[in-house]
Design a protein around this motif. Structure first.
Motif, PDB file in Angstrom:
ATOM      1  N   ASP A 125      10.577  43.120  61.979  1.00 24.18           N
ATOM      2  CA  ASP A 125       9.736  44.089  62.462  1.00 24.18           C
ATOM      3  C   ASP A 125       8.158  43.612  60.918  1.00 24.18           C
ATOM      4  O   ASP A 125       8.918  42.954  59.682  1.00 24.18           O
ATOM      5  CB  ASP A 125      10.141  44.903  61.218  1.00 24.18           C
ATOM      6  N   TRP A 127       3.866  44.153  59.791  1.00 25.16           N
ATOM      7  CA  TRP A 127       2.707  44.759  59.542  1.00 25.16           C
ATOM      8  C   TRP A 127       1.498  44.261  59.730  1.00 25.16           C
ATOM      9  O   TRP A 127       1.032  43.636  59.758  1.00 25.16           O
ATOM     10  CB  TRP A 127       2.450  45.093  58.208  1.00 25.16           C
ATOM     11  N   VAL A 128       0.365  44.914  60.068  1.00 21.75           N
ATOM     12  CA  VAL A 128      -0.850  45.000  60.279  1.00 21.75           C
ATOM     13  C   VAL A 128      -1.549  44.871  59.062  1.00 21.75           C
ATOM     14  O   VAL A 128      -1.285  45.933  57.935  1.00 21.75           O
ATOM     15  CB  VAL A 128      -1.361  45.461  61.215  1.00 21.75           C
ATOM     16  N   GLU A 129      -2.152  43.665  58.249  1.00 21.07           N
ATOM     17  CA  GLU A 129      -3.149  43.325  57.042  1.00 21.07           C
ATOM     18  C   GLU A 129      -4.675  43.934  57.733  1.00 21.07           C
ATOM     19  O   GLU A 129      -4.647  42.848  58.924  1.00 21.07           O
ATOM     20  CB  GLU A 129      -1.997  42.439  56.627  1.00 21.07           C
ATOM     21  N   ASP A 130      -5.275  44.241  56.740  1.00 19.80           N
ATOM     22  CA  ASP A 130      -6.693  44.419  56.566  1.00 19.80           C
ATOM     23  C   ASP A 130      -6.316  44.983  58.439  1.00 19.80           C
ATOM     24  O   ASP A 130      -7.224  44.953  58.739  1.00 19.80           O
ATOM     25  CB  ASP A 130      -6.990  43.247  56.165  1.00 19.80           C
ATOM     26  N   GLU A 131      -5.811  46.200  58.318  1.00 16.53           N
ATOM     27  CA  GLU A 131      -5.932  46.812  59.349  1.00 16.53           C
ATOM     28  C   GLU A 131      -7.701  47.230  59.917  1.00 16.53           C
ATOM     29  O   GLU A 131      -7.417  48.609  59.215  1.00 16.53           O
ATOM     30  CB  GLU A 131      -5.132  48.035  59.571  1.00 16.53           C
ATOM     31  N   GLU A 136      -7.789  41.739  60.515  1.00 17.73           N
ATOM     32  CA  GLU A 136      -6.861  42.144  60.802  1.00 17.73           C
ATOM     33  C   GLU A 136      -5.730  41.095  61.093  1.00 17.73           C
ATOM     34  O   GLU A 136      -6.343  39.661  61.929  1.00 17.73           O
ATOM     35  CB  GLU A 136      -7.102  42.769  61.954  1.00 17.73           C
ATOM     36  N   GLN A 137      -5.384  40.919  60.787  1.00 18.81           N
ATOM     37  CA  GLN A 137      -3.305  40.080  61.115  1.00 18.81           C
ATOM     38  C   GLN A 137      -2.461  40.707  61.114  1.00 18.81           C
ATOM     39  O   GLN A 137      -2.060  41.506  60.746  1.00 18.81           O
ATOM     40  CB  GLN A 137      -3.944  39.054  59.694  1.00 18.81           C
ATOM     41  N   GLN A 138      -1.365  40.028  62.059  1.00 13.38           N
ATOM     42  CA  GLN A 138      -0.077  40.722  61.806  1.00 13.38           C
ATOM     43  C   GLN A 138       0.852  40.076  61.137  1.00 13.38           C
ATOM     44  O   GLN A 138       0.838  38.830  61.151  1.00 13.38           O
ATOM     45  CB  GLN A 138       0.434  40.279  63.201  1.00 13.38           C
ATOM     46  N   ARG A 139       1.687  40.327  59.980  1.00 11.82           N
ATOM     47  CA  ARG A 139       2.062  39.828  59.097  1.00 11.82           C
ATOM     48  C   ARG A 139       4.154  40.265  58.496  1.00 11.82           C
ATOM     49  O   ARG A 139       4.060  40.936  59.677  1.00 11.82           O
ATOM     50  CB  ARG A 139       1.551  40.021  57.942  1.00 11.82           C
ATOM     51  N   TYR A 140       4.973  39.253  58.799  1.00  8.45           N
ATOM     52  CA  TYR A 140       6.154  38.998  58.445  1.00  8.45           C
ATOM     53  C   TYR A 140       6.688  38.754  57.388  1.00  8.45           C
ATOM     54  O   TYR A 140       5.217  38.488  56.632  1.00  8.45           O
ATOM     55  CB  TYR A 140       6.522  38.663  59.269  1.00  8.45           C
ATOM     56  N   GLU A 311       6.731  32.116  59.513  1.00  9.63           N
ATOM     57  CA  GLU A 311       5.154  33.350  58.409  1.00  9.63           C
ATOM     58  C   GLU A 311       5.466  32.616  57.274  1.00  9.63           C
ATOM     59  O   GLU A 311       4.516  31.643  56.444  1.00  9.63           O
ATOM     60  CB  GLU A 311       5.539  34.786  58.423  1.00  9.63           C
TER      61      GLU A 311
END
Length: 517
Positions: A125, A127-131, A136-140, A311
């Motif tokens: 799981d 989260w989205v950073e700088d949504e 915007e980027q998917q982070r883990y 990541e």
């Protein structure tokens, strides 16, 4: 009687006691500190006969006191307050985390990484950073697997604690506060393992473990991140090696490498020393076990959640020079834009990565040359300290808590109490200008130059310790560990081993030249 002058060695009941070094006789700092309680140990004092207060137990007690002070140092960041609508919230108002010098990664990452949801699993799981922005980027999870699972396990314990609080009348607080305290408990226990391991490794010098126990770096950084866990694995691996258990040493190094990278660096000094001593088979057993254990921990996550597992590697490659790095110091003081110039968000500093890696490899090559050309085979702890220090000095990142990596290695490599406490104090105090620099001058913080000057002073201090270790490698008569007939307490199969191959021939040539001269 305490305070008697030292005229002859006291009588002891065993060979181990005859080898024991009395700190109040050999260390001026310990002698001065003993004055309020009667002065240095008496000549005819009975040593090692107290039924309870052994050096190890004293060191563990000192460590518990130091860790308690470390917890109180972070306690300001887990204070709660009641909001206008009556809810409890974490009190980080007015930049408390910087003003009170209590910042810890453990606290904000609990929410950022989604651990406030009991169903969150790291690497799966994210989260989205700088949504909603162009960045915007998917982070883990950004930590290696074992550290990430350690965080997740503590989060699960937190939710279990809160679920059972009403049933069994447990004390309760905000989830992040409970999470921090549970994490701090395990991190403190990990440091006690470090103290215990050093006390076992410091053959004849058990009181040296007290330096690990009372280190100012422990007060400041034991709970800043999760590094005491990896230091415990690395130090316990050194103890397993010292006890001639290469497979166990490899397993512990593999677990340590699964928590953070630096335990892998210890294999390098062991390789060079085993080559010099003709013990390569033992090293291969350790290295193969290290790789196997690391793979066992990492492969399930890498196969199931490849994006989450990658990541850590992605972030480390894209990370620019940290504020604590010497590259940033040079850039800030000179106006130099860096090896890669101005980088866009998420752009990889390719040249900086290459330069950092090449400088570290060059330092490792020099350390290997020192190990092979020294008149006497260097001790394991000496080379391990040099390698880890070289990594920190040349790396683009020197997070403050990384200095904990050096503490047990420095104590085992260079047990000069005054020097080490001086370095540890300087290193720990870097935290003060760092926090007030992050506070910002607009909020009455410190200018960047104060922080960068502290970073330079820390780097110079570590470099000076490295120079002294190298001096003692080439002048083993000045090595405190070897002055009393000990060879290498951490050496294991290397302890009292004979040189073979190139090192033996080089030593023979040196002796011949000395006789001719």
């Amino acid at each position: 009687m305490p305070g008697e002058s030292r005229r002859s060695a006291p009588l002891h009941s065993s060979a181990e006691e005859r080898e024991r070094i009395v700190p109040t006789w050999s260390e001026p700092l310990a002698a001065a500190a003993s004055k309020p309680i009667g002065g240095p140990l008496g000549t005819h004092a009975a040593v090692g006969r107290h039924w309870f207060w052994t050096p190890l137990r004293v060191a563990l007690l000192l460590a518990i006191i130091t860790l308690t002070l470390g917890w109180f140092g972070k306690a300001a960041c887990i204070q709660q307050y009641e909001t206008a609508d009556g809810a409890l919230a974490l009190d980080w108002r007015s930049d408390r985390q910087y003003v009170a010098l209590c910042y810890s990664d453990v606290i904000p990452l609990f929410g950022i990484q989604g651990f406030d949801d009991p169903d969150t699993f790291p690497y799966r799981d994210g989260w989205v950073e700088d949504e909603g922005t162009e960045h915007e980027q998917q982070r883990y999870m950004e930590y290696p697997v074992l550290t990430g699972l350690f965080q997740w396990a503590n989060a699960q314990l937190t939710h279990a604690w809160l679920d059972g609080a009403d049933t069994v009348l447990l004390p309760t607080a905000l989830p992040v506060v409970v999470y921090f305290n549970i994490s701090a408990l395990w991190l403190a226990m990990a440091w006690l393992v470090v103290v215990w391991s050093v006390s076992q490794l410091a053959r004849g010098r058990p009181w040296d473990a007290a330096l690990v126990a009372i280190s100012p770096l422990v007060i400041v950084h034991a709970f800043t991140n999760w590094d005491t866990l990896v230091v415990a694995f690395a130090t316990a691996a050194m103890l397993a090696w010292a006890r001639r258990k290469p497979a166990l040493a490899g397993a512990l190094l593999g677990l340590g490498a699964a928590a953070k990278l630096y335990p892998l660096f210890l294999l390098g000094p062991l390789l060079v020393l085993c080559l010099r001593a003709g013990k390569l088979r033992t090293w291969l057993r350790t290295a193969m076990t290290t790789v196997f254990v690391w793979a066992v921990v990492n492969l399930p996550i890498a196969l199931l959640y490849p994006s989450g597992w990658w990541e850590f590697q992605r972030l480390n490659s894209q990370r620019p020079a940290d504020p604590d790095s010497l590259y940033n110091v040079i850039s800030a003081f000179s106006g130099w834009p860096g090896f890669d110039g101005e980088l866009a968000p998420g752009e990889t500093p390719v040249v900086l990565n290459a330069v950092s890696a090449l400088l570290f490899l060059a330092c490792c090559a020099v350390i290997a040359w020192i190990a092979m050309t020294a008149p006497v085979r260097p001790r394991v702890a000496q080379l391990c300290f040099l390698v880890v220090a070289a990594f920190l000095l040349t790396n683009k990142v020197w997070s403050p808590q990384f200095s904990l990596w050096l503490v047990p290695l420095a104590v085992l490599a260079l047990p000069h109490w005054r020097l080490l406490l001086g370095w540890m104090t300087i290193d720990a105090l870097v935290w003060v200008p760092r926090m007030y620099y992050f506070l910002g001058t607009d909020n009455m913080g410190l200018p960047e130059e104060w922080f960068l000057s502290a970073v330079v002073l820390r780097g110079l201090t570590v470099a000076a310790l490295c120079a002294l270790v190298i001096h003692q490698i080439y002048r083993p008569a000045n090595d405190l560990v070897r002055q009393h007939g000990t060879d290498d307490p951490v050496g294991g199969v290397l302890d009292r081993s004979r040189d073979t191959g190139m090192a033996a021939r080089a030593g023979t040539r040196r002796r011949r030249h000395a006789r001719k001269g």
